[in-house]
Enzyme design. Structure first.
Site, PDB file in Angstrom:
ATOM      1  N   THR A  20      39.036  45.157  42.662  1.00  0.00           N
ATOM      2  CA  THR A  20      38.819  45.797  41.356  1.00  0.00           C
ATOM      3  C   THR A  20      38.985  47.307  41.507  1.00  0.00           C
ATOM      4  OG1 THR A  20      36.431  45.853  41.791  1.00  0.00           O
ATOM      5  CG2 THR A  20      37.247  44.023  40.448  1.00  0.00           C
ATOM      6  N   SER A  21      39.710  47.735  42.559  1.00  0.00           N
ATOM      7  CA  SER A  21      39.834  49.176  42.796  1.00  0.00           C
ATOM      8  C   SER A  21      41.204  49.704  42.345  1.00  0.00           C
ATOM      9  CB  SER A  21      39.578  49.495  44.261  1.00  0.00           C
ATOM     10  OG  SER A  21      39.488  50.887  44.427  1.00  0.00           O
ATOM     11  N   ARG A  22      42.222  49.562  43.165  1.00  0.00           N
ATOM     12  CA  ARG A  22      43.572  49.987  42.788  1.00  0.00           C
ATOM     13  C   ARG A  22      44.573  48.996  43.384  1.00  0.00           C
ATOM     14  NH1 ARG A  22      41.591  52.474  39.419  1.00  0.00           N
ATOM     15  NH2 ARG A  22      41.644  54.718  38.996  1.00  0.00           N
ATOM     16  N   ASP A  27      41.760  42.661  39.512  1.00  0.00           N
ATOM     17  CA  ASP A  27      41.697  43.343  38.213  1.00  0.00           C
ATOM     18  C   ASP A  27      42.765  44.425  38.148  1.00  0.00           C
ATOM     19  OD1 ASP A  27      40.412  43.899  35.656  1.00  0.00           O
ATOM     20  OD2 ASP A  27      39.784  45.795  36.564  1.00  0.00           O
ATOM     21  N   GLU A  86      51.165  47.608  37.913  1.00  0.00           N
ATOM     22  CA  GLU A  86      50.525  47.302  36.630  1.00  0.00           C
ATOM     23  C   GLU A  86      50.978  48.206  35.484  1.00  0.00           C
ATOM     24  OE1 GLU A  86      46.360  47.898  37.828  1.00  0.00           O
ATOM     25  OE2 GLU A  86      46.249  49.554  36.400  1.00  0.00           O
ATOM     26  N   HIS A 143      42.997  45.081  34.400  1.00  0.00           N
ATOM     27  CA  HIS A 143      42.304  46.373  34.569  1.00  0.00           C
ATOM     28  C   HIS A 143      41.232  46.563  33.491  1.00  0.00           C
ATOM     29  CE1 HIS A 143      42.936  50.431  36.723  1.00  0.00           C
ATOM     30  NE2 HIS A 143      41.683  50.326  36.320  1.00  0.00           N
ATOM     31  N   GLN A 144      40.311  45.630  33.457  1.00  0.00           N
ATOM     32  CA  GLN A 144      39.253  45.682  32.450  1.00  0.00           C
ATOM     33  C   GLN A 144      37.861  45.819  33.058  1.00  0.00           C
ATOM     34  OE1 GLN A 144      39.748  41.365  30.936  1.00  0.00           O
ATOM     35  NE2 GLN A 144      37.531  41.598  30.979  1.00  0.00           N
ATOM     36  N   ALA A 145      37.795  46.035  34.381  1.00  0.00           N
ATOM     37  CA  ALA A 145      36.469  46.074  35.012  1.00  0.00           C
ATOM     38  C   ALA A 145      35.586  47.164  34.416  1.00  0.00           C
ATOM     39  CB  ALA A 145      36.618  46.259  36.519  1.00  0.00           C
ATOM     40  N   PHE A 146      36.224  48.269  34.007  1.00  0.00           N
ATOM     41  CA  PHE A 146      35.453  49.400  33.453  1.00  0.00           C
ATOM     42  C   PHE A 146      35.062  49.161  31.999  1.00  0.00           C
ATOM     43  CE2 PHE A 146      38.266  51.306  30.277  1.00  0.00           C
ATOM     44  CZ  PHE A 146      39.415  50.564  30.496  1.00  0.00           C
TER      45      PHE A 146
END
Ligand code: NAD
Length: 330
Positions: A232-234, A258, A263, A295-298
């Site tokens: 879930t980082s990059r 994620d 992306e 990329h929705q973890a945030f």
């Protein structure tokens, strides 16, 4: 200040407008990503506000500086998308949101992991179709397993806390030890030891030259059979081709992503009516033991609210001519 805000969606506008009390900054929203091609849209603006997949390369920065833009404020923590050498040469101030909600990302990491392990997506689809068979839905207990965290900063620490709550042994690799993790009982180990020992590997370090493809064929070869990898980082932390080989060889048991290295060409837009051109991504989504989110973890209301208030604080600090606490070090 007059601020050009790129890569905006309705949710960005909602939270940024709320945080812009008394309309102290003039916020103008642009939907396109910020790239060298779209940078001219910032003509007449004092600052631009960019997001995680905007491309702040040398060409984009030179255009922005020539237009008179003096501050670039990022609505994210990572700044791997900014050519910092050029920014420094041009005297541009780069500010970011170093901490908004490590909980949002740690909790999403857990969500990915549990959904994968307990086959929640498959189970939901089956039940909706009246199929109550349990064949193929076998998971395993997380209690007693070892999780290896690569990067034990804010998000790594919260992820460690969450998995400790499930009864995991904690090991970690970082360039510096974090007292909060040591206090939780996390044991720091060499990277190779982490690869060889962990049942679950979760990535929480920034994308840097030193961490690019930290998960590669050599690393995967050292891992336990059936290892779980969570990112879930990059995206650039993982060599996607090596991971596909690891999945085909049944070395990797579960993979939760994620983020994805390429992306920028995919995430944050509805592309359901277009042909998928990225064969690597397409292959990844064919595995039944891979779960990908875009990329929705945030993406929690708490995090968006904090991102918006910190972004306004960063603009205030720059407008006041004072030091910006959240400036990326020159
Ligand atoms: P942080 O700065 O608090 O922690 C990063 C940790 O990585 C630090 O402890 C640092 O020492 C460590 N590190 C640096 N170089 C390393 C190396 N070579 N090997 C191992 N560890 C190394 O950052 P954070 O807030 O915990 O965020 C971590 C990452 O999460 C960010 O860089 C960003 O890429 C990513 N992120 C993703 C999302 C999302 O929505 N998916 C949201 C926010 C952040």
């Amino acid at each position: 200040m007059k601020v050009a805000i790129f890569s905006t969606k309705a949710y960005d506008r909602q939270f940024l407008d709320q945080a812009n009390h008394e309309g102290r900054h003039e916020l103008v929203y642009f939907e396109p990503r910020l790239t060298a091609q779209t940078a001219p849209l910032a003509e007449g603006y004092d600052a631009v506000c960019a997001f995680v997949n905007d491309v702040l390369d040398e060409a984009a920065l030179r255009t922005l500086a020539a237009l008179g833009v003096r501050q670039i404020t990022l609505r994210c923590a990572g700044f791997n998308n900014v050519a910092m050498d050029t920014a420094n040469e041009l005297g541009l101030t780069i500010t970011r949101v170093p901490a908004y909600s490590p909980h949002s990302v740690a909790e999403h990491t857990l969500a990915l992991y549990l959904a994968l392990n307990r086959k929640i997506v498959q189970a939901h689809n089956r039940v909706r179709e009246g199929n109550f068979s349990l064949e193929g839905l076998l998971g395993f207990d997380t209690h007693g397993k070892t999780i290896g965290l690569i990067g034990t900063g804010q998000i790594g620490t919260e992820t460690a806390r969450v998995f400790k709550g499930l009864g995991c042994e904690l090991i970690g690799y970082d360039t510096r030890e974090n007292p909060a993790c040591l206090e939780m009982g996390l044991r720091y180990v060499e990277l190779n030891t982490l690869f060889q020992t962990a049942d679950i590997i979760s990535l929480h370090c920034p994308l840097l030259p030193a961490t690019h493809h930290i998960i590669n064929a050599e690393a995967i070869a050292q891992m336990k059979d059936g290892v779980v990898i969570l990112n879930t980082s990059r995206g650039g932390l993982i060599d996607a081709q090596a991971v596909i080989a690891g999945l085909k060889a049944e070395k990797i048991g579960l993979l939760g992503l994620d983020v994805y290295e390429e992306e920028e060409a995919l995430f944050f837009e509805d592309r359901s009516a277009s042909i998928m051109k990225d064969d690597v991504f397409a292959r990844l989504t064919t595995f039944s033991n891979v779960l990908v989110t875009g990329h929705q973890a945030f993406f929690t209301s708490d995090a968006l609210s904090k991102i918006a208030t910190t972004t306004m604080d960063n603009l205030d600090a720059f407008a006041a001519g004072g030091p910006c606490a959240n400036a990326v070090a020159k």
